[in-house]
Design an enzyme around this catalytic site. Structure first.
Site, PDB file in Angstrom:
ATOM      1  N   ASN A   1      61.796  61.410  47.324  1.00  0.00           N
ATOM      2  CA  ASN A   1      61.275  60.239  46.618  1.00  0.00           C
ATOM      3  C   ASN A   1      60.165  60.757  45.722  1.00  0.00           C
ATOM      4  O   ASN A   1      59.073  61.057  46.188  1.00  0.00           O
ATOM      5  CB  ASN A   1      60.740  59.212  47.624  1.00  0.00           C
ATOM      6  CG  ASN A   1      60.016  58.066  46.936  1.00  0.00           C
ATOM      7  OD1 ASN A   1      60.082  57.917  45.706  1.00  0.00           O
ATOM      8  ND2 ASN A   1      59.323  57.248  47.711  1.00  0.00           N
TER       9      ASN A   1
ATOM     10  N   LYS B   1      58.501  59.266  43.521  1.00  0.00           N
ATOM     11  CA  LYS B   1      57.462  58.281  43.197  1.00  0.00           C
ATOM     12  C   LYS B   1      57.178  58.303  41.683  1.00  0.00           C
ATOM     13  O   LYS B   1      58.101  58.485  40.912  1.00  0.00           O
ATOM     14  CB  LYS B   1      56.213  58.526  44.056  1.00  0.00           C
ATOM     15  CG  LYS B   1      56.595  58.641  45.545  1.00  0.00           C
ATOM     16  CD  LYS B   1      55.447  58.597  46.495  1.00  0.00           C
ATOM     17  CE  LYS B   1      55.981  58.656  47.928  1.00  0.00           C
ATOM     18  NZ  LYS B   1      54.952  58.516  48.927  1.00  0.00           N
TER      19      LYS B   1
ATOM     20  N   HIS C   1      59.992  50.213  49.910  1.00  0.00           N
ATOM     21  CA  HIS C   1      59.014  51.273  50.195  1.00  0.00           C
ATOM     22  C   HIS C   1      57.639  50.640  50.438  1.00  0.00           C
ATOM     23  O   HIS C   1      57.285  49.655  49.789  1.00  0.00           O
ATOM     24  CB  HIS C   1      58.953  52.276  49.037  1.00  0.00           C
ATOM     25  CG  HIS C   1      58.200  53.508  49.417  1.00  0.00           C
ATOM     26  ND1 HIS C   1      56.826  53.559  49.403  1.00  0.00           N
ATOM     27  CD2 HIS C   1      58.624  54.711  49.878  1.00  0.00           C
ATOM     28  CE1 HIS C   1      56.443  54.763  49.827  1.00  0.00           C
ATOM     29  NE2 HIS C   1      57.515  55.476  50.117  1.00  0.00           N
TER      30      HIS C   1
ATOM     31  N   GLU D   1      54.813  51.469  49.504  1.00  0.00           N
ATOM     32  CA  GLU D   1      53.971  51.376  48.301  1.00  0.00           C
ATOM     33  C   GLU D   1      54.339  50.145  47.485  1.00  0.00           C
ATOM     34  O   GLU D   1      53.480  49.517  46.865  1.00  0.00           O
ATOM     35  CB  GLU D   1      54.084  52.675  47.477  1.00  0.00           C
ATOM     36  CG  GLU D   1      53.321  53.797  48.169  1.00  0.00           C
ATOM     37  CD  GLU D   1      53.877  55.182  47.933  1.00  0.00           C
ATOM     38  OE1 GLU D   1      54.653  55.376  46.983  1.00  0.00           O
ATOM     39  OE2 GLU D   1      53.546  56.087  48.727  1.00  0.00           O
TER      40      GLU D   1
ATOM     41  N   GLU E   1      59.205  54.855  57.918  1.00  0.00           N
ATOM     42  CA  GLU E   1      58.050  55.513  57.309  1.00  0.00           C
ATOM     43  C   GLU E   1      56.759  54.836  57.781  1.00  0.00           C
ATOM     44  O   GLU E   1      56.356  53.812  57.222  1.00  0.00           O
ATOM     45  CB  GLU E   1      58.131  55.431  55.782  1.00  0.00           C
ATOM     46  CG  GLU E   1      59.335  56.125  55.199  1.00  0.00           C
ATOM     47  CD  GLU E   1      59.082  56.578  53.774  1.00  0.00           C
ATOM     48  OE1 GLU E   1      59.302  57.759  53.500  1.00  0.00           O
ATOM     49  OE2 GLU E   1      58.637  55.768  52.932  1.00  0.00           O
TER      50      GLU E   1
ATOM     51  N   GLY F   1      51.722  60.462  52.622  1.00  0.00           N
ATOM     52  CA  GLY F   1      50.796  61.095  51.683  1.00  0.00           C
ATOM     53  C   GLY F   1      49.455  61.449  52.290  1.00  0.00           C
ATOM     54  O   GLY F   1      48.511  61.766  51.583  1.00  0.00           O
TER      55      GLY F   1
ATOM     56  N   SER G   1      54.816  62.568  55.205  1.00  0.00           N
ATOM     57  CA  SER G   1      54.287  63.940  55.309  1.00  0.00           C
ATOM     58  C   SER G   1      55.277  64.908  55.967  1.00  0.00           C
ATOM     59  O   SER G   1      54.874  65.854  56.640  1.00  0.00           O
ATOM     60  CB  SER G   1      52.936  63.958  56.045  1.00  0.00           C
ATOM     61  OG  SER G   1      51.985  63.180  55.334  1.00  0.00           O
TER      62      SER G   1
HETATM   63  P1  13P Z   1      54.993  61.935  51.626  1.00  0.00           P
HETATM   64  O1  13P Z   1      56.103  62.853  52.066  1.00  0.00           O
HETATM   65  O2  13P Z   1      54.295  62.393  50.399  1.00  0.00           O
HETATM   66  O3  13P Z   1      54.069  61.619  52.767  1.00  0.00           O
HETATM   67  O4  13P Z   1      55.679  60.545  51.226  1.00  0.00           O
HETATM   68  C1  13P Z   1      56.597  59.996  52.081  1.00  0.00           C
HETATM   69  C2  13P Z   1      57.246  58.863  51.403  1.00  0.00           C
HETATM   70  O5  13P Z   1      56.617  57.864  51.112  1.00  0.00           O
HETATM   71  C3  13P Z   1      58.651  58.986  51.044  1.00  0.00           C
HETATM   72  O6  13P Z   1      59.166  57.781  50.627  1.00  0.00           O
END
Ligand code: 13P
Length: 255
Positions: free
Chosen positions: A13, A15, A98, A100, A170, A176, A216
């Site tokens: 992903n 982002k 997601h 976010e 997640e 992150g 992560s």
């Molecule tokens: P990270 O791997 O950067 O923690 O992000 C995970 C994520 O949100 C994947 O959708």
């Protein structure tokens, strides 16, 4: 069902990262490293990178996904992209719900469900994200919350359509932050989700659905997480932007 019978899916992903030119470069780096993968490999990229990603992945084993879609087919929704538009381009996957999007863009379980419905109707495969905030984990309501998110998101989805649903667990506190859930924590919640699916659609559906962990996940911790019986893959943020790291996770899932 033996976990080995479910095909692992490792999805990046990206982002809000990478221009189309950069996307081409990164895929060109990833493709040779993952060409022998014994798992599905997907890169989910910003809308503006989709065309470049589709071209760069031609003739490779890498699938392309978007990071969101709207639930209407078309209309007065300034700035939005419909599932039908994605499908028309040749996009195969779409991330929906997601954290976010839920945290920063007002996404709710109800709008997640509408988007899931639209994506399935357009023929896309959905990577449906669920997960708890740290406060919710500390309150002891992770299982209930994730079960509810899953049930609402899948309202009106048939058992046949479930073949085009991947669920990504997640935990928001692990995204992150460098704070990965332990392999046991990840497995525990993936198992809860599997039971929810079994309750809704039957044991075979629960056993058959692919459930990823995300948060992560990196080249170092992937093997331990992916080794767990209910963790069938990963949704990778930061580490998906570095070809060797992403390839190492794909390698760990291929074992
Ligand atoms: P990270 O791997 O950067 O923690 O992000 C995970 C994520 O949100 C994947 O959708």
């Amino acid at each position: 069902m033996n976990k080995a019978l479910r095909k692992a899916v490792i999805a990046g992903n990206w982002k809000m990262n990478k221009t189309p030119e950069e996307a081409k470069e990164l895929i060109a780096q990833i493709a040779p490293l993952v060409k022998d993968a014994d798992c599905s490999v997907v890169t989910c990229v910003p809308f503006v990178d989709l065309q470049a990603a589709l071209e760069a992945t031609k003739g490779t084993n890498i699938g392309v996904g978007a990071e969101n879609c709207h639930w209407e087919k078309s209309g007065a929704y300034t700035g939005e992209i419909s599932a039908d538009m994605l499908a028309a381009m040749g996009v195969q996957y779409v991330i929906i719900g997601h954290s976010e999007r839920r945290t920063y863009f007002g996404e709710t379980d109800v709008t997640v469900n509408k988007r899931v419905r639209a994506a399935l109707d357009a023929g896309l495969t959905v990577i449906l994200c669920v997960g708890e905030y740290l406060e919710q984990r500390e309150q002891g309501i992770t299982a209930e919350l994730v079960a509810m998110q899953t049930k609402i998101a899948l309202q009106g989805v048939s058992k046949e359509e479930l073949a085009r649903i991947i669920i990504a667990y997640e935990p928001v506190w692990a995204i992150g932050t460098g704070k990965t859930a332990t392999a046991d924590q990840a497995n525990e919640v993936c198992a809860v989700i599997r039971e929810v699916i079994a309750g809704l659609y039957g044991r075979d559906a629960g056993d058959g659905i692919t459930i990823q962990y995300g948060g992560s996940m990196n080249a170092k911790n992937a093997a331990e997480l992916l080794d767990k019986p209910d963790v069938d893959g990963g949704l990778i943020g930061g580490a998906s932007l570095k070809a060797p790291d992403f390839a190492a996770i794909v390698e760990a899932a291929s074992r």
